[in-house]
Design an enzyme around this catalytic site. Structure first.
Site, PDB file in Angstrom:
ATOM      1  N   GLU A  44       5.806   3.250  47.655  1.00 21.68           N
ATOM      2  CA  GLU A  44       5.099   2.875  46.430  1.00 21.68           C
ATOM      3  C   GLU A  44       4.053   1.790  46.697  1.00 21.68           C
ATOM      4  OE1 GLU A  44       5.111   4.558  43.902  1.00 21.68           O
ATOM      5  OE2 GLU A  44       6.972   5.701  44.038  1.00 21.68           O
ATOM      6  N   TYR A 127       4.586  -1.152  37.448  1.00 19.10           N
ATOM      7  CA  TYR A 127       4.672   0.237  37.922  1.00 19.10           C
ATOM      8  C   TYR A 127       5.713   0.394  39.020  1.00 19.10           C
ATOM      9  CZ  TYR A 127       4.203   4.200  40.796  1.00 19.10           C
ATOM     10  OH  TYR A 127       4.548   5.290  41.527  1.00 19.10           O
ATOM     11  N   ASP A 145       1.588   4.778  36.262  1.00 15.10           N
ATOM     12  CA  ASP A 145       0.464   4.640  37.192  1.00 15.10           C
ATOM     13  C   ASP A 145      -0.738   5.379  36.597  1.00 15.10           C
ATOM     14  OD1 ASP A 145       1.329   7.215  37.348  1.00 15.10           O
ATOM     15  OD2 ASP A 145       0.927   7.407  39.490  1.00 15.10           O
TER      16      ASP A 145
END
Length: 365
Positions: A44, A127, A145
């Site tokens: 991520e 996020y 996102d």
DNA sequence: AACCCGTGGGC
DNA sequence: TGCCCAAGGGT
């Protein structure tokens, strides 16, 4: 959109359509092999503002080099930066290591499991916290996102500007009512796959999307009107001299300050031309004087054959006029700098713009 | 809130 | 070429 006006049956039908499609068509990605929070965090973080195809080789190498959160926490920072070389947004790498150190030190290696706790870690925002909490720990929180903004802006014809911070709250409220409490991680990842395929930004194919029946923008023929997003200003041109100084001990590379552009990376010394006066020759003389004052030695700077290198960042365009000089291997004790022979360049993290400078010196090769 | 922080790909 | 975009976060 305080309260979603869909009946429970429609919400369930939406989840089913999305997850059935995901189960059949989901992308096979390296970080989907398991639900290890360390793996999710690395992927991520790398994926922030970066395309999947770019990330995959970095992810594989990074995990091979730093296989566990403890290994990353204990690694030399320079090794982490080197592993990040070329990915950009280098503060991500430093903060990723800081987060690993927080997990080891503050949590005894036992990961916090809620989005609220995760977001307190370095480099983890709303996020990434939502992604880790939902994928690794099954918490029913959204991971919003750019894909999620685009997908839901289109599905509900939401006019709010997604570039504005306050817009996130409205999307959180909406997605919070839609997310599948049984499979929140898969729900969030399905939205990402949808946003990168049928509901992508350019050349989308909403007619064949698994959720076309729920897509208000398609039904009203306004797909490309969403999401609403204000544009960013053009990058500002910033002129520098780049000093390519070579001694028998190698190239003179300076470590950039630990904040700002390309923080902590290694580059030729730069001299901002905006503060210099006169014509080119006069400016070169001033640059030489400035360098002499900092390094304690005079060098004879000459305009290189490949004199101009341009490099565009998100907010700045650097125009680097390349100057060269040969020098003895003088003492660098007063500078945050090193002599680096060509054979040792692989040991320091170089930004792409520095690689361009080397390439220009080598006649474009 | 507005601005800063990289890079590569696509058209 | 110039512009937009791509699994954002920090200040």
């Amino acid at each position: 959109m305080e309260k979603l006006d869909w009946p429970p049956t429609k919400i369930k039908a939406f989840r089913q359509a999305l997850l059935n499609w995901y189960d059949a068509e989901k992308r096979d990605l390296p970080w989907r092999r398991d639900h290890d929070p360390y793996h999710i965090l690395i992927s991520e973080t790398m994926l922030q503002q970066t395309q999947v195809a770019t990330v995959i080789p970095y992810y594989e190498r990074f995990l091979a080099q730093f296989p566990t959160v403890k290994a990353l926490a204990a690694a030399p920072e320079a090794a982490v930066m080197k592993a990040w070389e070329g990915l950009g947004y280098y503060s991500r790498a430093r903060r990723l290591q800081q987060a690993a150190q927080q997990v080891v030190r503050d949590y005894g290696g036992q990961w916090p499991t809620t989005a609220a706790e995760l977001q307190a870690l370095s480099g983890i925002g709303p996020y990434t916290a939502g992604a880790i909490a939902s994928i690794a720990f099954n918490e029913a929180v959204p991971a919003i996102d750019g894909n999620a903004f685009r997908v839901f802006a289109r599905l509900f014809c939401i006019e709010d500007d997604i570039a504005k911070p306050q817009t996130r709250g409205r999307f959180e409220a909406l997605i919070g009512q839609l997310i599948d409490p049984e499979r929140p991680g898969d729900f969030n990842q399905a939205v990402m796959d949808l946003g990168s395929s049928y509901m992508r930004a350019k050349d989308p194919d909403p007619a064949h999307s698994p959720v076309v029946a729920f897509d208000q923008s398609y039904q009203t023929n306004r797909v490309l009107d969403f999401p609403v997003k204000t544009k960013k200003p053009r990058p500002k041109v910033v002129p520098y001299f780049a000093l390519a100084i070579e001694s028998p001990a190698g190239w003179l590379l300076e470590q950039r300050p630990n904040s700002g552009m390309l923080a902590d990376l290694w580059m030729f010394p730069l001299v901002a031309r905006a503060e210099l006066e006169g014509d080119l020759d006069a400016q070169i003389a001033q640059a030489a004087a400035q360098f002499a004052a900092e390094a304690g030695i005079a060098v004879e700077l000459q305009l290189a054959d490949a004199k101009l290198v341009k490099h565009t960042f998100t907010h700045q365009q650097w125009q680097l006029t390349l100057l060269t000089a040969a020098a003895p291997a003088f003492d660098l004790a007063v500078l945050p700098a090193r002599w680096v022979p060509a054979a040792k360049l692989a040991a320091v993290a170089l930004p792409t713009v520095q690689k361009k400078l080397f390439k220009a010196l080598n006649g474009g090769k």
